[in-house]
Motif scaffolding. Structure first.
Motif, mmCIF file in Angstrom:
data_model
loop_
_atom_site.group_PDB
_atom_site.id
_atom_site.type_symbol
_atom_site.label_atom_id
_atom_site.label_comp_id
_atom_site.label_asym_id
_atom_site.label_seq_id
_atom_site.Cartn_x
_atom_site.Cartn_y
_atom_site.Cartn_z
ATOM 1 N N THR A 14 0.943 -1.228 0.007
ATOM 2 C CA THR A 14 -0.056 -0.010 -0.017
ATOM 3 C C THR A 14 0.907 1.340 -0.064
ATOM 4 O O THR A 14 1.800 1.315 0.886
ATOM 5 N N ASP A 15 0.343 2.354 -0.813
ATOM 6 C CA ASP A 15 1.331 3.456 -0.915
ATOM 7 C C ASP A 15 2.681 3.579 -1.365
ATOM 8 O O ASP A 15 3.433 4.046 -0.861
ATOM 9 N N THR A 32 -3.155 2.228 -3.628
ATOM 10 C CA THR A 32 -3.519 3.377 -2.853
ATOM 11 C C THR A 32 -4.220 2.895 -1.408
ATOM 12 O O THR A 32 -4.653 1.528 -1.472
ATOM 13 N N GLY A 33 -4.273 3.747 -0.403
ATOM 14 C CA GLY A 33 -4.702 3.238 0.836
ATOM 15 C C GLY A 33 -6.290 2.625 0.843
ATOM 16 O O GLY A 33 -6.538 1.774 1.395
ATOM 17 N N ASP A 34 -6.890 2.914 -0.258
ATOM 18 C CA ASP A 34 -8.360 2.456 -0.459
ATOM 19 C C ASP A 34 -8.225 1.287 -1.248
ATOM 20 O O ASP A 34 -9.264 0.865 -1.974
ATOM 21 N N GLY A 58 0.422 9.979 -3.037
ATOM 22 C CA GLY A 58 -0.257 10.880 -1.792
ATOM 23 C C GLY A 58 -1.263 11.441 -2.856
ATOM 24 O O GLY A 58 -2.076 10.645 -3.683
ATOM 25 N N ASP A 59 -2.062 12.549 -2.313
ATOM 26 C CA ASP A 59 -3.022 13.058 -3.326
ATOM 27 C C ASP A 59 -2.903 14.612 -3.345
ATOM 28 O O ASP A 59 -2.523 15.189 -2.298
ATOM 29 N N PRO A 64 -5.579 10.884 -6.461
ATOM 30 C CA PRO A 64 -4.262 10.490 -5.878
ATOM 31 C C PRO A 64 -3.269 10.725 -6.767
ATOM 32 O O PRO A 64 -3.511 10.821 -8.049
ATOM 33 N N HIS B 480 -2.080 18.963 3.239
ATOM 34 C CA HIS B 480 -2.546 17.978 4.185
ATOM 35 C C HIS B 480 -2.473 18.330 5.742
ATOM 36 O O HIS B 480 -3.141 17.728 6.485
ATOM 37 N N SER B 501 -0.111 7.442 9.023
ATOM 38 C CA SER B 501 -1.352 7.286 8.834
ATOM 39 C C SER B 501 -2.249 7.670 10.057
ATOM 40 O O SER B 501 -3.382 8.408 9.688
ATOM 41 N N ARG B 511 -4.274 12.154 1.960
ATOM 42 C CA ARG B 511 -3.554 11.010 2.234
ATOM 43 C C ARG B 511 -2.100 11.376 2.292
ATOM 44 O O ARG B 511 -0.941 10.684 2.383
ATOM 45 N N LYS B 517 4.952 13.896 3.755
ATOM 46 C CA LYS B 517 5.270 12.334 4.122
ATOM 47 C C LYS B 517 6.903 12.414 4.582
ATOM 48 O O LYS B 517 6.862 11.852 5.723
#
Ligand code: SRM
Ligand SMILES: Cc1cc2nc3c(=O)[nH]c(=O)nc-3n(C[C@H](O)[C@H](O)[C@H](O)COP(=O)(O)OP(=O)(O)OC[C@H]3O[C@@H](n4cnc5c(N)ncnc54)[C@H](O)[C@@H]3O)c2cc1C
Ligand code: SF4
Ligand code: FES
Lengths: 107, 847
Positions: A14-15, A32-34, A58-59, A64, B480, B501, B511, B517
């Motif tokens: 993920t990611d 991605t996370g979803d 990221g987004d 995304p 973010h 997260s 995200r 990050k």
């Protein structure tokens, strides 16, 4: 359209992108996370280096994205469009997951 | 049916015209054919000198993205125009074609003027105008020997500085009695000569070059001056002015201006309504302009006419200039010589500081007409836009250094004042964009108004306009997180959150991105002390941290093992040689007293590091925002002047702080005496030996904005020194912002270093015990990141070229050879000829 088996689902964390070699194309795969999968060209159009899979996921305003690790331009994972420089884009490839196996399509 | 516009010359101004038309002509009325004689597409000639100090041709390129793909544009580089036939409306080219035009724009620029000095055609004589000229100069330069520049104007000084950058002793020969005679008056010239002399340039004013003479090899061997001086040299650069390139006027039957150039009216139109001239080749109402800003305005005026927009005539330009030499500030603007009727001059000269400033005012001393600034040109940004307007304050207030502290104040500018002269953007235009909310930062202003995207010198003013409007004060890390880095640090510490997260879910939105990050990864690394590639953390890291190596331009990586204090055994050197040979790596001694091996493929990194770790090496963290190196000199061990053992101290410090993650990288140095061979005062913390112990300096750096470290405490014992550095570094790590080095962080406090001293030396906040404890936790938990990766199959599995072909070399990587070692093969990006219908997808597939 031909589908090519690339790897097992957990091989794409993920990611966190990974690169794949699909019939001579270098492809960057992301999840991605979803849990959505994306496949784009791995070559950064600004530098010509095969590095997109190593970018940060990221987004931007919900879209995304991945940012090129070379000079930080941000690309949409959905369309491949460079959000910092519209008009420049990464190729996008169809991608799917069937029975725990990730497949990428080419024509 | 679209019409054809032919542009002759793809230089700065020709390129600007292409951009202006692309932007305005949405109806696609024009097809644009551009002929450029140089092998390169347009590049930043104003920044040409940076080509000598490291910029590449690609970095200087002015092509904006999309131009080559635009089907309206056909760019023909390496093709010159040889003839114009106005009767048939055609242009002939060196490629043997004949192109028909509906409109023709001449943008051929200038050629350097070579004075009629005997011998000026010898091999070894150069001019300074194009990338090709600079390539020629670079290959002719011999470090350590003399080089001569004829011409002490703006360009001549730039050329001389370039020779200096190539390691030569540069002489500047100027016929006038002072340097930069066009821009600077006598008083300014005297200060300038001193500053330029301090840079190491040899200045000869009031003399001319009498001849260039061949040596035994038939090439240039020496240059003589009219005062009898003879300089032995193999390199002579003429920079004695420019002449418009108007040679096409003759065959085209177009009139020239009195001093050359295509004669055009205020609309930049020649007597033929289908033909225009812009940029340096245009004599607008008889006058040529040798700067880029007026050329850009001409391009805009012609684009307006071609796209039938209302437009303003080209109004002339003031010739304001700022010299771009490293270390010498010179600026002049408006009527610098006070030639206007009744003009008054206010002069402020300080010989001790080496500064000279003059303002030229009208006869009642109320309106600013022009000025000259030498030695300190920081007032230029404020003063230049005020030219022609009433002075907002008494002149001496505007000139005295004290009155100007705090940077350019844009508040005093009238709305009509031009802020960005490259793009002709006025203060009102910028204020309007800020007020509309369309731009929230400098980046936004750049994309909305283009201001700041030329030479960049107006960027500080853009910042202060935002500040004044109350916009730029946000410390938000990115979209973010509304918090700053230091606020997030406190949140992490207080809540004990250990994952990105959770942090983004509870304290942010979305995200995350490539800004927040890595910043959060660094905070977690400094607070939690887990491996930076543990679980979710790996995906937060910039690629360098993610592969524990630095990414290079072709996607390969470099490998830099730690060499504490620069001390290394012969056996370890041999291992480095063996590893580099085995994996075909390029090797180089770095500026940080260690050895860098370049060109490692990602799939080879683990094997390379296994060999290094076995030989006793560990990660050098060249990739991390972390401690880099502690540079040392030999100290008492060997040096006959040393008063303390600097090598032992440097190694001790490097081992103590290795792996420490911080807002930016940290560098240090330890010198064994006041001669300071380790350059400790250019480091984030620098230690200099005294007879009684150590002096500790903090807040130095090289890089983009060099700073000297300042004294924090003196005559410390070993233990006192380490305790202070522990506190200093931890305080920095907790409170600095993202990518803020120690110098900027110290400056961000109201009373700067004094505040840091109060906190870390006098313990004014009562936190030093805690800071020391945090450092103790760090040192206790240090492990070598690379060794940990080698022991962890999960982490190792990420070091592959392809998930489905782990050992296949990436086909996009290839190397050539240079001086017996590898270097990346230049990468083919799309060629500079637009081919409609060819998109990047097909290219990618065939690559
Ligand atoms: C290898 C080296 C040049 C060399 O061949 O000598 C180098 C190479 C890089 N430097 Fe440096 N710097 C190197 C010494 C320096 C020095 C000199 C020194 O350390 O004594 C400086 C000025 C001193 C200073 O930092 O205060 C220096 C100032 C920079 C800067 C500007 C920092 C600033 O505050 O303005 C950057 C950019 C950044 O860090 O954001 C940078 C960034 C870089 C990066 C990491 C750029 C990048 O992201 O790819 C380069 C890649 C290193 C690699 O691939 O291994 N490098 N760099 C030197 C490695 C030293 C080492 O052993 O670790
Ligand atoms: C070292 C240096 C530093 C400078 N610093 C500054 C500065 O700080 N500030 C400033 O304002 N200006 C500066 N300038 C001047 C600035 O670069 C010029 O004003 C600007 O480039 C002019 O643009 P142009 O398009 O008119 O000419 P150019 O940029 O010279 O472009 C003209 C192009 O036309 C081509 N050409 C000519 N004839 C033909 C033909 N027959 N067919 C096809 N192509 C042809 C030429 O090869 C050239 O590529 C500097 C110049 C130099 C050399
Ligand atoms: S090594 Fe340093 S100075 Fe050299 S190009 Fe890279 S970042 Fe710039
Ligand atoms: S003044 Fe050059 S970019 Fe604004």
């Amino acid at each position: 359209m031909r589908w090519h088996v690339v790897c097992r689902e957990p091989d794409v964390p993920t990611d966190f992108g990974v690169a794949a070699l699909v019939r001579g194309h270098t492809v960057a795969l992301f999840r991605t996370g979803d849990d959505e999968l994306f496949a784009l060209g791995n070559v950064d159009p600004f530098s010509g280096a095969g590095v997109i899979s190593r970018g940060i996921v990221g987004d931007r305003r919900g879209e995304p994205t991945v940012s090129s690790p070379m000079h930080k331009q941000v690309f949409s994972l959905r369309s491949g469009e460079c959000l910092d420089d519209p008009g420049t884009r990464l190729p996008i490839y169809p991608v799917r997951c069937r029975a725990g196996v990730v497949e990428v399509g080419t024509d | 049916m679209s019409k054809t516009l032919v542009i002759i010359g793809h230089g700065m101004v020709g390129n600007r015209l292409v951009e202006e038309i692309r932007e305005r002509d949405s109806a696609e009325n024009w097809r644009i054919v551009v002929l450029g004689e140089e092998p390169y597409a347009a590049y930043d000639r104003v920044g040409l000198s940076s080509y000598m100090t490291g910029s590449t041709a690609e970095e200087l390129s002015l092509l904006s993205s999309g131009t080559l793909e635009d089907r309206r544009v056909e760019l023909r580089t390496g093709v010159g125009a040889t003839d114009i036939d106005r009767a048939t409306r055609t242009v002939s080219t060196t490629a043997g074609e004949t192109l028909r035009y509906d409109a023709l724009v001449l943008a051929t620029g200038s050629r350097p003027f070579v004075p009629p000095v005997p011998g000026s055609d010898l091999e070894g004589c150069h001019v300074y105008r194009t990338l090709a000229d600079l390539d020629g100069i670079r290959s002719a330069a011999v470090p350590g020997s003399d080089g001569v520049v004829v011409g002490g104007g703006l360009l001549g000084l730039e050329a001389a500085d370039a020779l200096r950058a190539l390691g030569m002793r540069a002489h500047v020969v100027e016929v006038a009695p002072r340097l930069m005679p066009v821009q600077v008056d006598e008083g300014g010239g005297a200060v300038l000569a001193r500053l330029v002399g301090d840079l190491g340039l040899e200045v000869h004013t009031g003399v001319a070059t009498s001849g260039a003479h061949a040596g035994v090899d038939g090439e240039l061997g020496s240059v003589t001056l009219t005062d009898g001086t003879e300089i032995a040299t193999k390199l002579l650069v003429f920079s004695a002015g420019i002449r418009p390139r108007d040679e096409l006027a003759e065959p085209a039957g177009l009139p020239r201006g009195g001093r050359g150039g295509f004669l055009v009216d205020g609309n930049c139109r020649t007597e033929d309504p289908r033909v225009w001239a812009i940029g340096e080749c245009a004599a607008v109402r008889g006058q040529c302009h040798g700067l880029v800003a007026p050329g850009y305005r001409m391009a805009a005026a012609v684009a307006d006419q071609l796209t039938e927009r209302g437009h303003a005539e080209f109004q002339g330009a003031d010739g304001a200039t700022k010299l771009k030499l490293v270390g010498v500030d010179v600026a002049s603007f408006g009527d610098a010589h006070g030639t206007s009727e009744g003009a008054l001059e206010v002069v402020y000269a300080n010989n001790a500081e080496g500064t000279y400033a003059k303002l030229v005012l009208d006869d009642d001393a109320s309106t600013l007409l022009g000025g000259v600034l030498v030695g300190d040109a920081s007032a230029y940004d404020t003063l230049r836009p005020l030219t022609g307007t009433a002075l907002p304050a008494p002149p001496e207030q505007l000139l005295l250094p004290a009155a100007r502290s705090g940077g350019p104040s844009t508040g005093v500018l009238p709305g009509e004042a031009t802020v960005c002269s490259c793009h002709n953007v006025r203060k009102t235009d910028i204020a309007a964009v800020i007020a509309s909310g369309a731009a929230e930062d400098v980046t936004g202003l750049k994309s909305c108004t283009k201001a700041g995207t030329g030479c960049g010198s107006c960027v500080p003013m853009l910042k202060s306009l935002l500040d004044e409007a109350g916009v730029a004060t946000s410390d938000a890390l990115c979209e973010h997180f509304a918090q700053s880095r230091s606020e997030l640090f406190e949140i992490v510490r207080a809540t004990g959150i250990t994952t990105f997260s959770r942090l983004v879910a509870e304290y942010g939105t979305g995200r995350g991105c490539d800004i927040c990050k890595p910043a959060v990864a660094s905070i977690l690394a400094s607070s939690v002390n887990s491996h930076i590639l543990d679980e979710e953390q790996a995906g937060l890291q910039d690629t360098n941290d993610r592969f524990l190596a630095n990414m290079q331009r072709n996607g390969t990586y470099s490998v830099v093992p730690r060499v504490p204090g620069g001390e290394i055994t012969p056996d370890k050197l041999i291992t480095l040689g063996q590893v580099a040979t085995e994996f075909g790596l390029y090797t180089k001694i770095t500026g940080g007293q260690r050895i860098d091996m370049f060109g490692a493929r990602v799939e080879h990194l683990p094997e390379i590091w296994r060999r290094l770790v076995e030989a006793g090496f560990e990660s050098g963290h060249a990739y991390g925002k972390a401690l880099r190196t502690v540079k040392s000199c030999v100290g008492t061990d060997w040096c006959r002047y040393g008063v303390q053992d600097s090598v032992t101290m440097a190694i001790r410090l490097e081992m103590r702080y290795r792996g420490l993650r911080a807002p930016h990288k940290i560098k240090a140095g330890v010198s064994g005496c006041a001669r300071e061979c380790a350059e400790a005062r250019s480091k984030d913390f620098g230690v200099i030996a005294t007879e009684r112990g150590w002096n500790l300096y903090v807040g130095g750096n090289g890089g983009f904005e060099p700073r000297h470290a300042e004294l924090l405490a003196s005559d410390l014992t070993d233990e006192e020194l380490i305790r202070l550095i522990d506190r200093f570094l931890m305080f920095y790590i907790r409170t600095a912002e993202r990518l803020q080095r120690t110098a900027g962080w110290i400056e961000s406090f109201d009373n700067g270093l004094e505040h840091v001293r109060e906190v870390v030396v006098e313990d004014s906040l009562g936190i030093v015990a805690e800071l020391e404890a945090a450092m103790a936790r760090h040192t206790a938990s240090y492990t070598d990141e690379w060794r940990a990766v080698l022991d962890d199959s999960e982490k190792l599995s990420r070091f592959v070229s392809f998930v489905n072909a782990p050992d296949s070399p990436d086909p996009t990587i290839s190397f050539t050879e240079e001086r017996g070692q590898i270097r990346p093969e230049p990468i083919d990006l799309p060629t500079p000829v637009a081919q409609p219908g060819q998109d990047r997808v097909t290219e990618e597939v065939s690559a």
